[in-house]
Design a protein around this motif. Structure first.
Motif, short mmCIF file in Angstrom:
data_model
loop_
_atom_site.label_atom_id
_atom_site.label_comp_id
_atom_site.label_asym_id
_atom_site.label_seq_id
_atom_site.Cartn_x
_atom_site.Cartn_y
_atom_site.Cartn_z
N ASN A 76 -23.41 -0.18 3.74
CA ASN A 76 -22.60 -0.68 4.83
C ASN A 76 -22.91 -2.12 5.22
O ASN A 76 -22.47 -2.59 6.26
N ARG A 104 -14.55 -1.23 2.14
CA ARG A 104 -14.81 -1.50 3.56
C ARG A 104 -13.81 -0.79 4.47
O ARG A 104 -12.65 -0.61 4.11
N LYS A 105 -14.29 -0.44 5.65
CA LYS A 105 -13.43 0.17 6.65
C LYS A 105 -12.34 -0.82 7.05
O LYS A 105 -12.58 -2.01 7.18
N THR A 160 -4.40 4.17 2.38
CA THR A 160 -5.62 4.83 2.84
C THR A 160 -5.38 6.30 3.13
O THR A 160 -4.24 6.72 3.33
N HIS A 178 -13.43 4.17 2.75
CA HIS A 178 -14.48 3.21 3.14
C HIS A 178 -15.85 3.86 3.00
O HIS A 178 -15.97 5.07 2.89
#
Length: 182
Positions: A76, A104-105, A160, A178
């Motif tokens: 992260n 990544r988020k 997503t 993510h």
């Protein structure tokens, strides 16, 4: 297969970590700064209740900048992620390293991991399970690559998912938007 072959579902590509250039990656991936390095690690665990020793292989995340163990385990930490060219040059320090793309988020991609879906090879062509063939047909315009083990597939789908599909849910398919790298 080489990295210059087409990158669609009926012809996924396999990369050798030491010759990978990233030229076949979709531009949204290739031009990002989401890249880390990884290193192959072999380890064993002794099960206390039985005394049995189990052997495992894993990919440990490394900083795309330094090639050292990434901060916080690397999953992260944006500060450990780099542009593709830097991660490639860092990964080439040792033969046991490769380059990973971190999801990544807040991005607009989903990573699909199909484990054990390649049952063999016919020349340079993988032989897929029926389930894998169905998944590939559902995502014909998706970027697919053969996993480093040469027994599975990685797909990067635009869009997503609302819920992660963990490996223990289906046993052969994982899906992440993510928090993972491949």
């Amino acid at each position: 297969m080489t990295a210059t072959e087409p990158k669609h579902a009926d012809n996924p590509i396999y990369f050798d970590a030491q010759t990978f250039t990233g030229e076949t990656l979709p531009p949204v991936m290739r031009d990002s700064d989401h890249f880390i390095c990884w290193s192959k690690v072999d380890f064993e665990i002794t099960v206390s209740s039985t005394g049995e020793t189990k052997h495992y292989k894993a990919k440990t995340p490394l900083s795309g900048e330094t090639g050292r163990l990434a901060a916080g385990g690397g999953m992260n930490e944006v500060k450990d992620q780099r542009k593709l060219a830097k991660a490639i040059s860092t990964s080439r320090v040792n033969d046991d390293r490769g380059v990973g793309y971190y999801m990544r988020k807040g991005g607009n991609q989903t990573f699909l991991d199909l484990d054990g879906c390649i049952t063999g090879w016919f020349g340079n062509n993988p032989v897929f399970t029926d389930k894998a063939t169905e998944i590939l047909a559902l995502f014909p315009d998706t970027y697919w690559e053969i996993s480093p083990s040469k027994t599975g597939l990685h797909g990067f789908v635009t869009g997503t998912i609302k819920k992660t599909i963990a490996k223990d849910e289906l046993g052969w398919l994982e899906a992440y938007a993510h928090g993972r790298y491949a």
